[in-house]
Design a protein around this motif. Sequence first.
Motif, PDB file in Angstrom:
ATOM      1  N   VAL A 166       0.869  -1.165   0.000  1.00 34.66           N
ATOM      2  CA  VAL A 166       0.000   0.000   0.000  1.00 34.66           C
ATOM      3  C   VAL A 166       0.910   1.220   0.000  1.00 34.66           C
ATOM      4  N   THR A 167       0.612   2.162  -0.862  1.00 35.50           N
ATOM      5  CA  THR A 167       1.413   3.371  -0.946  1.00 35.50           C
ATOM      6  C   THR A 167       0.551   4.566  -0.564  1.00 35.50           C
ATOM      7  N   GLY A 168       1.147   5.517   0.140  1.00 36.65           N
ATOM      8  CA  GLY A 168       0.404   6.685   0.584  1.00 36.65           C
ATOM      9  C   GLY A 168       1.274   7.608   1.416  1.00 36.65           C
ATOM     10  N   LYS A 169       0.657   8.604   1.987  1.00 38.05           N
ATOM     11  CA  LYS A 169       1.373   9.586   2.798  1.00 38.05           C
ATOM     12  C   LYS A 169       1.298   9.214   4.266  1.00 38.05           C
ATOM     13  N   ASP A 170       2.463   9.106   4.902  1.00 35.12           N
ATOM     14  CA  ASP A 170       2.535   8.878   6.345  1.00 35.12           C
ATOM     15  C   ASP A 170       2.269  10.220   7.016  1.00 35.12           C
ATOM     16  N   ALA A 171       1.093  10.346   7.665  1.00 24.32           N
ATOM     17  CA  ALA A 171       0.675  11.649   8.198  1.00 24.32           C
ATOM     18  C   ALA A 171       1.606  12.175   9.284  1.00 24.32           C
ATOM     19  N   GLN A 172       2.255  11.274  10.047  1.00 23.75           N
ATOM     20  CA  GLN A 172       3.123  11.731  11.134  1.00 23.75           C
ATOM     21  C   GLN A 172       4.358  12.449  10.620  1.00 23.75           C
ATOM     22  N   ILE A 173       4.921  11.981   9.506  1.00 25.02           N
ATOM     23  CA  ILE A 173       6.151  12.577   8.995  1.00 25.02           C
ATOM     24  C   ILE A 173       5.912  13.434   7.753  1.00 25.02           C
ATOM     25  N   GLY A 174       4.685  13.371   7.219  1.00 20.66           N
ATOM     26  CA  GLY A 174       4.352  14.197   6.073  1.00 20.66           C
ATOM     27  C   GLY A 174       5.042  13.786   4.787  1.00 20.66           C
ATOM     28  N   LYS A 175       5.424  12.513   4.662  1.00 16.93           N
ATOM     29  CA  LYS A 175       6.112  12.042   3.462  1.00 16.93           C
ATOM     30  C   LYS A 175       5.417  10.806   2.904  1.00 16.93           C
ATOM     31  N   ASP A 176       5.594  10.585   1.589  1.00 16.28           N
ATOM     32  CA  ASP A 176       5.054   9.390   0.957  1.00 16.28           C
ATOM     33  C   ASP A 176       5.846   8.172   1.401  1.00 16.28           C
ATOM     34  N   ARG A 177       5.127   7.084   1.694  1.00 16.18           N
ATOM     35  CA  ARG A 177       5.765   5.839   2.103  1.00 16.18           C
ATOM     36  C   ARG A 177       5.076   4.675   1.394  1.00 16.18           C
ATOM     37  N   THR A 178       5.774   3.555   1.328  1.00 15.18           N
ATOM     38  CA  THR A 178       5.216   2.320   0.792  1.00 15.18           C
ATOM     39  C   THR A 178       5.391   1.238   1.842  1.00 15.18           C
ATOM     40  N   PHE A 179       4.291   0.540   2.171  1.00 15.92           N
ATOM     41  CA  PHE A 179       4.316  -0.475   3.216  1.00 15.92           C
ATOM     42  C   PHE A 179       3.889  -1.826   2.662  1.00 15.92           C
ATOM     43  N   ARG A 180       4.538  -2.884   3.140  1.00 20.80           N
ATOM     44  CA  ARG A 180       4.124  -4.237   2.792  1.00 20.80           C
ATOM     45  C   ARG A 180       2.861  -4.593   3.559  1.00 20.80           C
ATOM     46  N   LEU A 181       1.851  -5.073   2.839  1.00 21.79           N
ATOM     47  CA  LEU A 181       0.574  -5.367   3.486  1.00 21.79           C
ATOM     48  C   LEU A 181       0.643  -6.565   4.428  1.00 21.79           C
ATOM     49  N   ASP A 182       1.533  -7.526   4.140  1.00 21.67           N
ATOM     50  CA  ASP A 182       1.612  -8.688   5.019  1.00 21.67           C
ATOM     51  C   ASP A 182       2.241  -8.344   6.368  1.00 21.67           C
ATOM     52  N   ARG A 183       2.785  -7.131   6.504  1.00 22.80           N
ATOM     53  CA  ARG A 183       3.365  -6.697   7.781  1.00 22.80           C
ATOM     54  C   ARG A 183       2.415  -5.795   8.559  1.00 22.80           C
ATOM     55  N   ILE A 184       1.213  -5.594   8.036  1.00 23.49           N
ATOM     56  CA  ILE A 184       0.210  -4.795   8.740  1.00 23.49           C
ATOM     57  C   ILE A 184      -0.724  -5.737   9.484  1.00 23.49           C
ATOM     58  N   ALA A 185      -0.783  -5.568  10.818  1.00 21.11           N
ATOM     59  CA  ALA A 185      -1.579  -6.474  11.644  1.00 21.11           C
ATOM     60  C   ALA A 185      -2.998  -5.960  11.867  1.00 21.11           C
ATOM     61  N   ASP A 186      -3.208  -4.661  11.682  1.00 20.14           N
ATOM     62  CA  ASP A 186      -4.525  -4.093  11.949  1.00 20.14           C
ATOM     63  C   ASP A 186      -4.682  -2.826  11.130  1.00 20.14           C
ATOM     64  N   ALA A 187      -5.894  -2.567  10.641  1.00 21.24           N
ATOM     65  CA  ALA A 187      -6.175  -1.350   9.872  1.00 21.24           C
ATOM     66  C   ALA A 187      -7.575  -0.870  10.216  1.00 21.24           C
ATOM     67  N   ARG A 188      -7.670   0.410  10.611  1.00 22.38           N
ATOM     68  CA  ARG A 188      -8.968   0.998  10.980  1.00 22.38           C
ATOM     69  C   ARG A 188      -9.105   2.357  10.314  1.00 22.38           C
ATOM     70  N   THR A 189     -10.222   2.578   9.620  1.00 21.65           N
ATOM     71  CA  THR A 189     -10.437   3.882   9.009  1.00 21.65           C
ATOM     72  C   THR A 189     -10.737   4.912  10.088  1.00 21.65           C
ATOM     73  N   LEU A 190     -10.312   6.148   9.836  1.00 21.70           N
ATOM     74  CA  LEU A 190     -10.449   7.240  10.789  1.00 21.70           C
ATOM     75  C   LEU A 190     -11.347   8.332  10.207  1.00 21.70           C
ATOM     76  N   PRO A 191     -11.856   9.220  11.070  1.00 24.16           N
ATOM     77  CA  PRO A 191     -12.651  10.343  10.562  1.00 24.16           C
ATOM     78  C   PRO A 191     -11.795  11.264   9.693  1.00 24.16           C
ATOM     79  N   GLY A 192     -12.459  12.004   8.810  1.00 18.85           N
ATOM     80  CA  GLY A 192     -11.746  12.964   7.978  1.00 18.85           C
ATOM     81  C   GLY A 192     -11.579  12.463   6.561  1.00 18.85           C
TER      82      GLY A 192
END
Length: 216
Positions: A166-192
């Motif tokens: 999954v590719t997108g912007k890491d809001a904490q650092i304000g930069k684009d990042r790419t993450f491996r999905l098999d290393r994500i243990a949990d995902a929850r949508t947020l308001p906004g």
Amino acid sequence: MAELADRLGVEGRTVRRYVDQLIDLDVPVESVRGRYGGYRLAPGYRLPPLMLSDDEALAVLLGLVAGRRAGLTTTENTASETASAKIRRVLPKHIARRLDTLLEALAFTDQPGEFDTPDAEVLLAIADAVRHRRPVSIRYTDRDGRCSERTLHAYGIVAHSGRWYVTGKDAQIGKDRTFRLDRIADARTLPGSFEAPVGPGPAQRVVSVRHGRVPA
């Protein structure tokens, strides 16, 4: 209940779990009270010819997508397209909507091979965040085993060289990042919400990152 459990060769709590799964699939199962009570289908209801859970439907339809990309086609109509159409006709509406959302968010960069399979709920949650431009909170473990909570503005999901990203912007650092999905243990949508950036698409972004360095 006891008679049904005995006929199925399982415990009573397993029967209740099966019933809950049928209800989740929009099958109208009713409980009947009394000495000879138990469960029954709603009057007039007939079971469809095919019933799949979210995970099963996801696995089948993604396999069909990969098959089309691998050239497993007939001369006129592809077998995968006709099979996909048959499956979609009998899927409960809520599962069909979630799968359509995932397929809209998915891109391939090359011919698929053996994929590291991400958690189905993570995959579907992120696909929903991509479609609706919603921030998503993820729990991520990097290649060194470090765990972290991140807020991601996900642009898209990409299958590349045997892995899901999954590719997108890491809001904490304000930069684009790419993450491996098999290393994500949990995902929850947020308001906004957020606006997708102008420029290269998700697949191009992943290929660019992969040519530079492997995502942590």
